[in-house]
Design a protein around this motif. Structure first.
Motif, PDB file in Angstrom:
ATOM      1  N   ARG A   1       0.832  -1.210   0.000  1.00 47.09           N
ATOM      2  CA  ARG A   1       0.000   0.000   0.000  1.00 47.09           C
ATOM      3  C   ARG A   1       0.863   1.256   0.000  1.00 47.09           C
ATOM      4  NH1 ARG A   1      -5.197   1.561   0.489  1.00 47.09           N
ATOM      5  NH2 ARG A   1      -5.624   3.430   1.684  1.00 47.09           N
ATOM      6  N   ALA A   2       2.060   1.203   0.536  1.00 45.81           N
ATOM      7  CA  ALA A   2       2.938   2.373   0.634  1.00 45.81           C
ATOM      8  C   ALA A   2       3.748   2.619  -0.645  1.00 45.81           C
ATOM      9  CB  ALA A   2       3.885   2.205   1.811  1.00 45.81           C
ATOM     10  N   HIS A   3       3.643   1.739  -1.631  1.00 39.75           N
ATOM     11  CA  HIS A   3       4.457   1.856  -2.850  1.00 39.75           C
ATOM     12  C   HIS A   3       4.093   3.100  -3.662  1.00 39.75           C
ATOM     13  CE1 HIS A   3       6.920   0.380  -6.163  1.00 39.75           C
ATOM     14  NE2 HIS A   3       5.952   0.797  -6.967  1.00 39.75           N
ATOM     15  N   THR A   4       5.103   3.838  -4.115  1.00 36.24           N
ATOM     16  CA  THR A   4       4.900   4.983  -4.996  1.00 36.24           C
ATOM     17  C   THR A   4       5.696   4.781  -6.277  1.00 36.24           C
ATOM     18  OG1 THR A   4       6.720   6.237  -4.028  1.00 36.24           O
ATOM     19  CG2 THR A   4       4.534   6.623  -3.097  1.00 36.24           C
ATOM     20  N   GLU A   5       5.247   5.381  -7.348  1.00 36.36           N
ATOM     21  CA  GLU A   5       5.928   5.335  -8.634  1.00 36.36           C
ATOM     22  C   GLU A   5       6.234   6.760  -9.056  1.00 36.36           C
ATOM     23  OE1 GLU A   5       6.778   2.863 -11.004  1.00 36.36           O
ATOM     24  OE2 GLU A   5       6.356   1.377  -9.454  1.00 36.36           O
ATOM     25  N   THR A   6       7.419   6.975  -9.592  1.00 36.22           N
ATOM     26  CA  THR A   6       7.794   8.278 -10.129  1.00 36.22           C
ATOM     27  C   THR A   6       7.562   8.238 -11.635  1.00 36.22           C
ATOM     28  OG1 THR A   6       9.459   8.549  -8.405  1.00 36.22           O
ATOM     29  CG2 THR A   6       9.626   9.987 -10.327  1.00 36.22           C
TER      30      THR A   6
ATOM     31  N   GLU B   1       4.918  12.006  -8.648  1.00 38.26           N
ATOM     32  CA  GLU B   1       4.791  10.694  -8.024  1.00 38.26           C
ATOM     33  C   GLU B   1       3.326  10.356  -7.806  1.00 38.26           C
ATOM     34  OE1 GLU B   1       7.086  10.368  -4.452  1.00 38.26           O
ATOM     35  OE2 GLU B   1       8.971  10.285  -5.550  1.00 38.26           O
TER      36      GLU B   1
ATOM     37  N   LYS C   1       0.747   7.386  -5.828  1.00 36.06           N
ATOM     38  CA  LYS C   1       0.697   6.355  -4.791  1.00 36.06           C
ATOM     39  C   LYS C   1       0.023   5.124  -5.383  1.00 36.06           C
ATOM     40  CE  LYS C   1       0.644   9.721  -1.098  1.00 36.06           C
ATOM     41  NZ  LYS C   1      -0.069  10.275   0.047  1.00 36.06           N
TER      42      LYS C   1
ATOM     43  N   VAL D   1      -1.824   2.631  -2.955  1.00 40.66           N
ATOM     44  CA  VAL D   1      -3.127   3.120  -2.486  1.00 40.66           C
ATOM     45  C   VAL D   1      -4.165   2.949  -3.593  1.00 40.66           C
ATOM     46  CG1 VAL D   1      -4.408   5.169  -1.747  1.00 40.66           C
ATOM     47  CG2 VAL D   1      -2.147   4.718  -0.814  1.00 40.66           C
TER      48      VAL D   1
END
Length: 57
Positions: free
Chosen positions: A6-11, A17, A19, A22
């Motif tokens: 759930r905390a993964h982010t992509e640039t 960025e 989330k 989420v």
């Protein structure tokens, strides 16, 4: 695509960025509330569980 926390982010290429974790979590839990068109769009982007009916996931 494997499991994404759930905390993964992509640039993104523009430097912004998102989330991703989420977004994926929310679409999974709210799938029953999405319209058929929304589910088809997500399935077209490769989100396999969007193509499944909510009772089979």
């Amino acid at each position: 695509m494997g499991p994404v926390s759930r905390a993964h982010t992509e640039t993104l290429p523009d430097g912004s960025e998102i989330k991703l974790g989420v977004f994926l979590s929310n679409t999974k839990t709210r799938r029953a509330k999405l319209s058929t068109e929304q589910l088809q769009q997500l399935a077209g982007l490769g989100l396999e569980r969007a193509a499944q009916t909510p009772n089979t996931a």
